[in-house]
Write an enzyme that holds these catalytic residues in place. Structure first.
Site, PDB file in Angstrom:
ATOM      1  N   TYR A 166      76.364 105.156  56.461  1.00  0.00           N
ATOM      2  CA  TYR A 166      74.946 104.774  56.597  1.00  0.00           C
ATOM      3  C   TYR A 166      74.440 104.277  55.249  1.00  0.00           C
ATOM      4  O   TYR A 166      74.380 105.022  54.282  1.00  0.00           O
ATOM      5  CB  TYR A 166      74.127 105.945  57.137  1.00  0.00           C
ATOM      6  CG  TYR A 166      74.355 106.085  58.637  1.00  0.00           C
ATOM      7  CD1 TYR A 166      73.440 105.585  59.539  1.00  0.00           C
ATOM      8  CD2 TYR A 166      75.534 106.651  59.128  1.00  0.00           C
ATOM      9  CE1 TYR A 166      73.670 105.651  60.908  1.00  0.00           C
ATOM     10  CE2 TYR A 166      75.781 106.730  60.497  1.00  0.00           C
ATOM     11  CZ  TYR A 166      74.840 106.227  61.373  1.00  0.00           C
ATOM     12  OH  TYR A 166      75.077 106.277  62.722  1.00  0.00           O
TER      13      TYR A 166
ATOM     14  N   TYR B 289      78.684  98.500  69.670  1.00  0.00           N
ATOM     15  CA  TYR B 289      78.903  98.370  68.215  1.00  0.00           C
ATOM     16  C   TYR B 289      80.193  99.087  67.795  1.00  0.00           C
ATOM     17  O   TYR B 289      80.999  98.551  67.029  1.00  0.00           O
ATOM     18  CB  TYR B 289      77.683  98.972  67.514  1.00  0.00           C
ATOM     19  CG  TYR B 289      77.602  98.783  66.023  1.00  0.00           C
ATOM     20  CD1 TYR B 289      77.045  97.631  65.471  1.00  0.00           C
ATOM     21  CD2 TYR B 289      78.035  99.783  65.147  1.00  0.00           C
ATOM     22  CE1 TYR B 289      76.932  97.486  64.096  1.00  0.00           C
ATOM     23  CE2 TYR B 289      77.922  99.641  63.775  1.00  0.00           C
ATOM     24  CZ  TYR B 289      77.365  98.491  63.247  1.00  0.00           C
ATOM     25  OH  TYR B 289      77.250  98.351  61.890  1.00  0.00           O
TER      26      TYR B 289
HETATM   27  N1  CAA Z   1      73.166 112.872  67.451  1.00  0.00           N
HETATM   28  C1  CAA Z   1      72.851 113.860  68.316  1.00  0.00           C
HETATM   29  N2  CAA Z   1      72.053 113.683  69.379  1.00  0.00           N
HETATM   30  C2  CAA Z   1      71.571 112.443  69.573  1.00  0.00           C
HETATM   31  C3  CAA Z   1      71.854 111.374  68.727  1.00  0.00           C
HETATM   32  C4  CAA Z   1      72.707 111.638  67.623  1.00  0.00           C
HETATM   33  N3  CAA Z   1      73.044 110.680  66.751  1.00  0.00           N
HETATM   34  N4  CAA Z   1      71.246 110.265  69.183  1.00  0.00           N
HETATM   35  C5  CAA Z   1      70.556 110.647  70.275  1.00  0.00           C
HETATM   36  N5  CAA Z   1      70.755 111.954  70.508  1.00  0.00           N
HETATM   37  C6  CAA Z   1      70.167 112.765  71.569  1.00  0.00           C
HETATM   38  C7  CAA Z   1      68.664 112.912  71.337  1.00  0.00           C
HETATM   39  O1  CAA Z   1      68.377 113.923  70.384  1.00  0.00           O
HETATM   40  C8  CAA Z   1      68.166 113.266  72.714  1.00  0.00           C
HETATM   41  O2  CAA Z   1      68.423 114.629  72.975  1.00  0.00           O
HETATM   42  P1  CAA Z   1      67.473 115.472  73.974  1.00  0.00           P
HETATM   43  O3  CAA Z   1      67.581 114.798  75.301  1.00  0.00           O
HETATM   44  O4  CAA Z   1      68.044 116.824  73.908  1.00  0.00           O
HETATM   45  O5  CAA Z   1      66.088 115.343  73.371  1.00  0.00           O
HETATM   46  C9  CAA Z   1      69.092 112.449  73.623  1.00  0.00           C
HETATM   47  O6  CAA Z   1      70.257 112.131  72.834  1.00  0.00           O
HETATM   48  C10 CAA Z   1      68.428 111.184  74.088  1.00  0.00           C
HETATM   49  O7  CAA Z   1      67.973 110.481  72.939  1.00  0.00           O
HETATM   50  P2  CAA Z   1      66.709 109.520  72.959  1.00  0.00           P
HETATM   51  O8  CAA Z   1      65.518 110.244  73.553  1.00  0.00           O
HETATM   52  O9  CAA Z   1      66.525 108.911  71.614  1.00  0.00           O
HETATM   53  O10 CAA Z   1      67.197 108.436  74.038  1.00  0.00           O
HETATM   54  P3  CAA Z   1      66.992 106.909  74.044  1.00  0.00           P
HETATM   55  O11 CAA Z   1      67.673 106.415  75.268  1.00  0.00           O
HETATM   56  O12 CAA Z   1      65.565 106.563  73.836  1.00  0.00           O
HETATM   57  O13 CAA Z   1      67.770 106.374  72.749  1.00  0.00           O
HETATM   58  C11 CAA Z   1      69.629 106.069  71.257  1.00  0.00           C
HETATM   59  C12 CAA Z   1      69.120 106.757  72.523  1.00  0.00           C
HETATM   60  C13 CAA Z   1      69.661 104.553  71.465  1.00  0.00           C
HETATM   61  C14 CAA Z   1      71.037 106.587  71.008  1.00  0.00           C
HETATM   62  C15 CAA Z   1      68.674 106.372  70.072  1.00  0.00           C
HETATM   63  O14 CAA Z   1      68.598 107.763  69.912  1.00  0.00           O
HETATM   64  C16 CAA Z   1      69.148 105.748  68.798  1.00  0.00           C
HETATM   65  O15 CAA Z   1      68.807 104.615  68.482  1.00  0.00           O
HETATM   66  N6  CAA Z   1      69.968 106.460  67.988  1.00  0.00           N
HETATM   67  C17 CAA Z   1      70.515 105.955  66.770  1.00  0.00           C
HETATM   68  C18 CAA Z   1      71.860 105.329  67.005  1.00  0.00           C
HETATM   69  C19 CAA Z   1      72.506 105.012  65.671  1.00  0.00           C
HETATM   70  O16 CAA Z   1      72.911 105.889  64.930  1.00  0.00           O
HETATM   71  N7  CAA Z   1      72.630 103.713  65.345  1.00  0.00           N
HETATM   72  C20 CAA Z   1      73.164 103.321  64.093  1.00  0.00           C
HETATM   73  C21 CAA Z   1      72.454 102.058  63.658  1.00  0.00           C
HETATM   74  S1  CAA Z   1      72.824 101.643  61.954  1.00  0.00           S
HETATM   75  C22 CAA Z   1      74.364 101.053  62.029  1.00  0.00           C
HETATM   76  O17 CAA Z   1      74.944 100.855  63.042  1.00  0.00           O
HETATM   77  C23 CAA Z   1      74.983 100.735  60.698  1.00  0.00           C
HETATM   78  C24 CAA Z   1      76.294 101.404  60.565  1.00  0.00           C
HETATM   79  O18 CAA Z   1      77.309 100.744  60.650  1.00  0.00           O
HETATM   80  C25 CAA Z   1      76.370 102.839  60.257  1.00  0.00           C
END
Ligand code: CAA
Length: 248
Positions: A186, A154
């Site tokens: 967001y 993305y």
């Molecule tokens: N900031 C800091 N740490 C983060 C993080 C973030 N944004 N996202 C994930 N992490 C960290 C988690 O806290 C976790 O840390 P620990 O191992 O210490 O617990 C580690 O990364 C692994 O995270 P997950 O257990 O969630 O791992 P996963 O593989 O299941 O998923 C992910 C990872 C896909 C990144 C999931 O966390 C996620 O979906 N995050 C959101 C991503 C996001 O912000 N997307 C935006 C969508 S909206 C959009 O895109 C519109 C726009 O234009 C703004």
């Protein structure tokens, strides 16, 4: 008020719907694209807007497919007239860390979010050049500017959009065409609602404004950029993110 035709890809999405509303309120004849009318319940969506007094047309189109975009543009021009304003708002997320991302999730995000911008713009840009007027408005993202966990696909697509914008801006400037990017932060939509709750809360906590944005806060910038008298704003990337990401 204007009577120009505005085409909004993904106009039935969270931000897209508000863009359609505000463009219609400003007098534009608004047409949106959807991939699958039945699945997306586009007729219900259209009726709901009609109930508010907002008229929006729609055409089925897969924006990741060039031929589909060519057929769609032909239909829009035949039914509504030449397209003077194009808003590229269609977009999807398929979030995963890069070490877990599969090729399909990379490819689908690049094709729907980035290839689409060429696929659709290519259909309308010659007409804009001939008529000496055009507005191309690309809805990107703060995550294209700053990068985001889980969004290599993305972030790359959204950053690529602005490269496209800057080049179109230079090519079109002497032909009355502007191209600009809007980079929302967001925004309160179904897309951000799908972020795991804990992650979403931690993101919102980092937004200096202390809240998510609203779709109407993006749409008002679209209406501004689309206007006839906004012709000297060209090649810009306008952040609308509550100061989440700031830069020169
Ligand atoms: N900031 C800091 N740490 C983060 C993080 C973030 N944004 N996202 C994930 N992490 C960290 C988690 O806290 C976790 O840390 P620990 O191992 O210490 O617990 C580690 O990364 C692994 O995270 P997950 O257990 O969630 O791992 P996963 O593989 O299941 O998923 C992910 C990872 C896909 C990144 C999931 O966390 C996620 O979906 N995050 C959101 C991503 C996001 O912000 N997307 C935006 C969508 S909206 C959009 O895109 C519109 C726009 O234009 C703004």
């Amino acid at each position: 008020m204007t009577n120009r035709v505005a085409l909004v890809t993904g106009g039935n999405g969270g931000i897209g719907t508000e863009i359609c509303r505000q463009l219609a309120a400003a007098g534009y004849t608004v047409v949106t694209t959807c991939v699958d009318a039945e699945k997306e319940r586009i007729v219900d969506w259209q009726r709901e807007l009609e109930g508010e007094g907002v008229k929006v047309g729609w055409v089925e189109c897969d924006v990741s497919d060039f031929a589909s975009c060519a057929a769609m543009a032909e239909e829009v021009v035949a039914e509504y007239g030449p397209i003077d304003v194009l808003v590229n708002a269609a977009g999807i997320t398929r979030d995963a860390f890069v070490h877990k991302m599969n090729h399909e999730n990379w490819e689908s995000v690049i094709s729907v979010n980035l290839d689409s911008v060429f696929n659709v713009t290519r259909q309308v840009i010659e007409g804009m050049r001939e008529r000496g007027f055009g507005r191309v408005i690309n809805i990107s993202s703060v995550n294209g500017q700053s990068g985001q966990f889980g969004q290599t696909n993305y972030s790359a697509a959204k950053a690529g959009m602005h490269g496209f914008t800057m080049a179109v801006a230079k090519e079109g400037a002497r032909k009355g065409i502007t191209a600009n990017t809007i980079s929302p932060g967001y925004i309160d939509t179904a897309m951000t609602a799908a972020i795991p709750e804990e992650v979403r809360e931690s993101i919102v906590a980092q937004i200096p404004a202390g809240r998510m944005g609203r779709p109407e806060e993006i749409a008002r910038v679209v209406v501004f950029l689309a206007a006839d008298d906004s012709g000297y704003v060209n090649g810009a990337n306008i952040p609308v993110n509550g100061a989440l990401y700031t830069s020169f």
